[in-house]
Design a protein around this motif. Structure first.
Motif, mmCIF file in Angstrom:
data_model
loop_
_atom_site.group_PDB
_atom_site.id
_atom_site.type_symbol
_atom_site.label_atom_id
_atom_site.label_comp_id
_atom_site.label_asym_id
_atom_site.label_seq_id
_atom_site.Cartn_x
_atom_site.Cartn_y
_atom_site.Cartn_z
ATOM 1 N N ALA A 160 3.594 -8.619 1.155
ATOM 2 C CA ALA A 160 2.785 -7.526 1.697
ATOM 3 C C ALA A 160 2.985 -6.254 0.874
ATOM 4 C CB ALA A 160 3.162 -7.276 3.157
ATOM 5 N N GLU A 161 4.229 -6.022 0.432
ATOM 6 C CA GLU A 161 4.529 -4.837 -0.347
ATOM 7 C C GLU A 161 3.823 -4.877 -1.704
ATOM 8 O OE1 GLU A 161 8.734 -3.091 -1.522
ATOM 9 O OE2 GLU A 161 8.566 -3.558 0.616
ATOM 10 N N THR B 99 -3.070 -2.294 -4.139
ATOM 11 C CA THR B 99 -4.098 -1.429 -3.561
ATOM 12 C C THR B 99 -3.975 -0.010 -4.113
ATOM 13 O OG1 THR B 99 -3.951 -2.733 -1.555
ATOM 14 C CG2 THR B 99 -5.093 -0.623 -1.393
ATOM 15 N N ALA B 100 -2.738 0.497 -4.181
ATOM 16 C CA ALA B 100 -2.502 1.850 -4.695
ATOM 17 C C ALA B 100 -3.004 1.960 -6.131
ATOM 18 C CB ALA B 100 -1.011 2.182 -4.611
ATOM 19 N N ARG B 101 -2.688 0.949 -6.935
ATOM 20 C CA ARG B 101 -3.144 0.944 -8.331
ATOM 21 C C ARG B 101 -4.667 0.937 -8.413
ATOM 22 N NH1 ARG B 101 1.215 -2.066 -9.804
ATOM 23 N NH2 ARG B 101 0.185 -3.955 -9.103
ATOM 24 N N ALA C 240 -7.192 3.656 -10.145
ATOM 25 C CA ALA C 240 -8.194 3.271 -11.150
ATOM 26 C C ALA C 240 -9.565 3.846 -10.794
ATOM 27 C CB ALA C 240 -8.250 1.752 -11.263
ATOM 28 N N ARG C 241 -9.875 3.866 -9.478
ATOM 29 C CA ARG C 241 -11.158 4.437 -9.037
ATOM 30 C C ARG C 241 -11.207 5.929 -9.355
ATOM 31 N NH1 ARG C 241 -14.504 0.979 -5.707
ATOM 32 N NH2 ARG C 241 -16.030 2.452 -6.471
ATOM 33 N N PHE C 242 -10.063 6.617 -9.141
ATOM 34 C CA PHE C 242 -10.006 8.045 -9.462
ATOM 35 C C PHE C 242 -10.225 8.272 -10.950
ATOM 36 C CE2 PHE C 242 -7.844 8.932 -5.370
ATOM 37 C CZ PHE C 242 -8.551 10.059 -5.011
ATOM 38 N N ALA D 260 0.904 8.170 -1.102
ATOM 39 C CA ALA D 260 -0.003 9.049 -0.363
ATOM 40 C C ALA D 260 -0.087 10.420 -1.038
ATOM 41 C CB ALA D 260 0.478 9.190 1.088
ATOM 42 N N ARG D 261 1.096 10.952 -1.449
ATOM 43 C CA ARG D 261 1.122 12.246 -2.132
ATOM 44 C C ARG D 261 0.360 12.187 -3.445
ATOM 45 N NH1 ARG D 261 6.136 13.241 -0.129
ATOM 46 N NH2 ARG D 261 7.075 11.967 -1.735
ATOM 47 N N ALA D 262 0.545 11.092 -4.203
ATOM 48 C CA ALA D 262 -0.128 10.936 -5.498
ATOM 49 C C ALA D 262 -1.647 10.914 -5.325
ATOM 50 C CB ALA D 262 0.351 9.657 -6.181
#
Lengths: 155, 155, 155, 155
Positions: B126-127, B133-135, B139-141, C134-136
């Motif tokens: 899960a981690e 997901t964070a990555r 990438a979208r940003f 979240a901060r990033a």
């Protein structure tokens, strides 16, 4: 209630899958205990034979003695009186006690595992919620990009 | 099955790492029990000696008595008859029972820990999913920024 | 090793905080067992007194009997022979066994809790990682907004 | 302290909800043990009757014997001397020991569950924090979209 309980217990004992360490350890300990009792009963008769005042003189008697010894009941109707007979008795006692420890610990692990499965389902719910949030954020990015490219591409 | 099980158990007992509280407590209790039995056998003979009707009169006999007392078998072939002999017997009994409690609790903790390691692996999955997901969001940003700065920098 | 272990055990027993259900239950059971043994010894003498063949005839003897009964050793040097004496013995046995069960279960809970604290620390690490992500992401939004407003405000 | 503890224990035992596997198993084992002791006492008298040297000859005596056997006290005042009497005794011992194992394991599960409920509350706190972060990120998107659409729609 009882029949369902027994059915589930049997399914776990007989089924191949789900046999985790605690189940294997409890079954191995029970098997070892059985072997120690059978061999120990024969060995104690061999050790005690011919000693004055010995009461563990026949195999059936010794088998009964090994049962009351392994369960730590110890009525005192039969007990070893020679050095080697007492060494064998010590082994039967220690293996017996360790086996109950294993069985009790395995039961506790089984119970705790069942309780945690319930909680695990809750955790999975949280994971689904998390996936949904990730999808929602991606959708926002899609919309943002469409807003940025839309007015420029469509004149 | 058994050899693998024993190998793992031995590796945990002999290895330095992985010796957590429950293992240390069970080993300490076993060590204390051994010492209490050795010293108690000597002390009970000293306490009972010379008393009329006493049967715990020699050290080997007392050692055997301490074994059947600590395991709570209690055949009744030997037992203390003096006040101090009974105090010593009480100590042997209580230390014996506490040791089984410790060993049973340590076994349960070991089993539960093994079961949870499996679940822990699930949690790590899960981690990893979370990191991914964070990555993806970053990438979208990146892409969004390129969309905003691109047309302006490249005339 | 041992002194550190005892210090920690004592700190938990004597400290006010950290006294969770399992500790309270084990202490309550031990207290009840002590009371049952003291009262039971007196009651069993009252019940057995004057009965032919009775051997539980004095309080010190009965106290010793209650110890070997509660620990389930049962040498057989003393035992009740009357109905009420046996009822009292049953209570002593049942309370004794339940107390060991409580103590064993409390030890297991303590051990399991210590193991989980280690894992809990891992989980906290994951939480910190989560906060950082979240901060990033918020920082990315800040930068994006600056990119959008900057060129317009600064002519 | 004690009255609150007993009240909670009773509420769990009598209440319909919250009866999980470990509670059901411990209650079923206790019920089975009671039945085995009642039937076993009758059966052991039938098995021993008329045998020379038998001491388990009346039902009340056999009931007392079944209690000291199931609790593994085993004073040795009564014990079976026939084959079938010993088979019945073995059943009483094994069911007795398994019942304590079940009760001890159920107590451990109850204690561990209570400890985890505390930690579960912590985990819920983390989940709420997670929800809040997701809402904050959505708010940022809303603002970004307003920034992008605002200046164009309002001339």
């Amino acid at each position: 209630m009882l029949s369902g309980f027994l059915a589930r217990a049997l399914a776990t004992l007989l089924g191949r899958e789900g046999r985790s360490l605690h189940l294997k350890a409890a079954m191995a300990a029970t098997g070892i205990l059985g072997a120690v009792m059978l061999v120990g009963s024969w060995a104690v008769v061999a050790a005690e034979e011919g000693t004055r005042g010995a009461n563990l003189t026949t195999y059936p008697r010794a088998l009964w003695w090994s049962i009351e010894t392994a369960t730590t009941v110890g009525y005192g109707d039969f007990f070893p009186v020679t050095f080697w007979g007492r060494v064998i008795a010590t082994v039967v006692m220690v293996v017996g006690i360790t086996t109950y420890g294993m069985v009790t610990a395995a039961l506790a692990t089984w119970f705790v595992g069942r309780e945690q499965k319930r909680r695990h389902r809750l955790a999975q719910g949280a994971e689904e919620l998390y996936d949904e949030t990730a999808r929602a954020l991606h959708a926002r990015f899609d919309r943002l990009e469409r807003m940025l490219t839309g007015p420029r591409d469509q004149p």
